[in-house]
Design a protein around this motif. Sequence first.
Motif, PDB file in Angstrom:
ATOM      1  N   SER A  24       0.797  -1.233   0.000  1.00  0.00           N
ATOM      2  CA  SER A  24       0.000   0.000   0.000  1.00  0.00           C
ATOM      3  C   SER A  24       0.834   1.290   0.000  1.00  0.00           C
ATOM      4  O   SER A  24       0.404   2.307   0.516  1.00  0.00           O
ATOM      5  CB  SER A  24      -0.952  -0.003   1.196  1.00  0.00           C
ATOM      6  N   LEU A  68       2.343   4.587  -1.634  1.00  0.00           N
ATOM      7  CA  LEU A  68       2.012   5.479  -2.759  1.00  0.00           C
ATOM      8  C   LEU A  68       3.072   6.570  -2.914  1.00  0.00           C
ATOM      9  O   LEU A  68       3.792   6.874  -1.965  1.00  0.00           O
ATOM     10  CB  LEU A  68       0.667   6.163  -2.505  1.00  0.00           C
ATOM     11  N   GLN A  82      -4.579  16.130  -6.077  1.00  0.00           N
ATOM     12  CA  GLN A  82      -5.139  15.319  -4.993  1.00  0.00           C
ATOM     13  C   GLN A  82      -6.654  15.520  -5.063  1.00  0.00           C
ATOM     14  O   GLN A  82      -7.151  16.585  -4.738  1.00  0.00           O
ATOM     15  CB  GLN A  82      -4.596  15.802  -3.651  1.00  0.00           C
ATOM     16  N   ARG A 124      -3.030   2.280  -8.495  1.00  0.00           N
ATOM     17  CA  ARG A 124      -2.393   1.509  -7.430  1.00  0.00           C
ATOM     18  C   ARG A 124      -3.068   1.878  -6.125  1.00  0.00           C
ATOM     19  O   ARG A 124      -3.454   3.020  -5.916  1.00  0.00           O
ATOM     20  CB  ARG A 124      -0.904   1.847  -7.355  1.00  0.00           C
ATOM     21  N   GLY A 142      -3.440   2.563  -2.200  1.00  0.00           N
ATOM     22  CA  GLY A 142      -2.629   3.043  -1.082  1.00  0.00           C
ATOM     23  C   GLY A 142      -3.303   2.818   0.247  1.00  0.00           C
ATOM     24  O   GLY A 142      -4.145   1.935   0.375  1.00  0.00           O
ATOM     25  N   TRP A 152      -6.712   5.872  -0.408  1.00  0.00           N
ATOM     26  CA  TRP A 152      -6.098   6.722  -1.429  1.00  0.00           C
ATOM     27  C   TRP A 152      -5.540   5.812  -2.514  1.00  0.00           C
ATOM     28  O   TRP A 152      -5.105   4.684  -2.219  1.00  0.00           O
ATOM     29  CB  TRP A 152      -4.965   7.575  -0.841  1.00  0.00           C
ATOM     30  N   THR A 153      -5.564   6.269  -3.733  1.00  0.00           N
ATOM     31  CA  THR A 153      -4.970   5.502  -4.828  1.00  0.00           C
ATOM     32  C   THR A 153      -4.112   6.452  -5.658  1.00  0.00           C
ATOM     33  O   THR A 153      -4.255   7.671  -5.549  1.00  0.00           O
ATOM     34  CB  THR A 153      -6.053   4.913  -5.762  1.00  0.00           C
ATOM     35  N   ALA A 154      -3.246   5.869  -6.478  1.00  0.00           N
ATOM     36  CA  ALA A 154      -2.439   6.692  -7.387  1.00  0.00           C
ATOM     37  C   ALA A 154      -2.634   6.190  -8.800  1.00  0.00           C
ATOM     38  O   ALA A 154      -2.660   4.974  -9.043  1.00  0.00           O
ATOM     39  CB  ALA A 154      -0.963   6.592  -7.011  1.00  0.00           C
ATOM     40  N   GLN A 167       0.269  11.871 -13.072  1.00  0.00           N
ATOM     41  CA  GLN A 167       0.125  11.280 -11.753  1.00  0.00           C
ATOM     42  C   GLN A 167      -0.818  12.103 -10.867  1.00  0.00           C
ATOM     43  O   GLN A 167      -0.585  13.279 -10.621  1.00  0.00           O
ATOM     44  CB  GLN A 167       1.476  11.186 -11.084  1.00  0.00           C
ATOM     45  N   LEU A 172      -3.250  11.690  -7.174  1.00  0.00           N
ATOM     46  CA  LEU A 172      -3.757  10.862  -6.077  1.00  0.00           C
ATOM     47  C   LEU A 172      -5.276  11.013  -6.068  1.00  0.00           C
ATOM     48  O   LEU A 172      -5.803  12.123  -6.080  1.00  0.00           O
ATOM     49  CB  LEU A 172      -3.169  11.306  -4.739  1.00  0.00           C
TER      50      LEU A 172
END
Length: 421
Positions: free
Chosen positions: A245, A247, A356, A378, A380, A389-391, A397, A399
């Motif tokens: 997890s 990020l 974000q 991905r 997080g 949270w994901t990326a 890029q 979040l």
Amino acid sequence: MLLGCIADDFTGATDLANNLVRGGMRTVQTIGVPRQPLAGDVDAVVVALKSRTNPAAEAVAQSLAALDWLKHRGCRQFYFKYCSTFDSTPAGNIGPVTEALMQALHCDFTIACPAFPENKRTVFKGYLFAGDVLLNESGMQNHPLTPMTDANLVRVLQAQTSLKVGLVDYEHVGQGRERIRERFSQLKAAGVRIAIVDAISNDDLMRLGRAVEDMALVTGGSGVAIGLPQNFANAGLLKATDTASVLPRPAGLRAIVSGSCSTATNGQVASFIRAGGAARALDPLKLAAGDEPEAERALQWARPVLAKGPVLIYTTAEPHRVKAVQERLGVKDAGAIIERALAKVARGLVDAGVGQLIIAGGETSGAVVQALGIEALRIGPQIDPGVPWTATVGSRQILLALKSGNFGAPDFFNKAFAQLG
Ligand code: ADP
């Protein structure tokens, strides 16, 4: 690749991936069926579809395409993920998709269990509870797209499928793997092909997980997934990892886009505004009259404000206001017009430097993620149960936190940003 998952919406996919990551499985969420091979080692893939409210034939076709891709990756078990509040009217897709996946996998018996006790979704005697009340008293009876007016899941699912639906009730689930499997056999002998399963605690889900270790297809909310990693670990197929997890560092400005009208989201929007957050509502009727000016005006308002802190742009509204809009525009058109506008707003925010971003609402998240051209995420750290949270994976890029309507604490928005530091 051990576990291949198909999720019927994007927030639900993230929720499932979150539970698998917490169980030690390296997990990637893809947006639709991937067009390119996945990089790196993964134990589980969650293919996120936006099929929950599509006509059944479309949902089936998309799900079978996802299954085909996952089968070719050598997955040993498959998982069909839907909402922990079931979100499926008699015309819904859970029955037809389950049937089609079973047929494609030559699977003669599966389970259906939306329970997610950490988020207060429990199933007892086949009835789904949200918090302390039955599903049809929880606010879900007013959902804009999938109003749930019956909490009895055997009845709800039976209305969607020609396969016989039965129940593994708490008496069996509470007694462990062997009793659950005995009950599976009894039901199978009686012609049942899909069993709703009671579960009121994580312990129940762990027992259920052990009982379904050799089931080709498992269907449920994200909760059932907490019981699956142990099977792969016991079989020596899963290597322990503590990097599941991690990020990248957060960068860019902060914003929230909310199209969810669920009870929890209404509370979160109100709480953000009460705490002094910068917020602007979009008017659905103005959007319907031609969405350019209304969405563009919101972006013009947001650009200078973003530098001072998170901004919220929303259509979130109480049930009576949603109803009034739907009466004017029609349910489907209202949803589609609003989703399109919010997707455009999200794109504008990212172009203005937002890195974000929180999206509230399953369908809304689907529309936004597609509009941003995101291919994979991905997973997080968890913010609240069911929401990590994901990326984004790829060039731009960002979040992202994709929040399903009824998830998250009242101060979810500020809490999520505070977690990033
Ligand atoms: P949730 O996760 O709470 O179910 P979704 O985004 O999945 O949220 O669904 C909400 C649906 O309601 C979307 O289709 C959205 O476009 C629509 N919607 C949002 N705001 C309004 C509104 N003010 N009036 C009518 N429909 C709305």
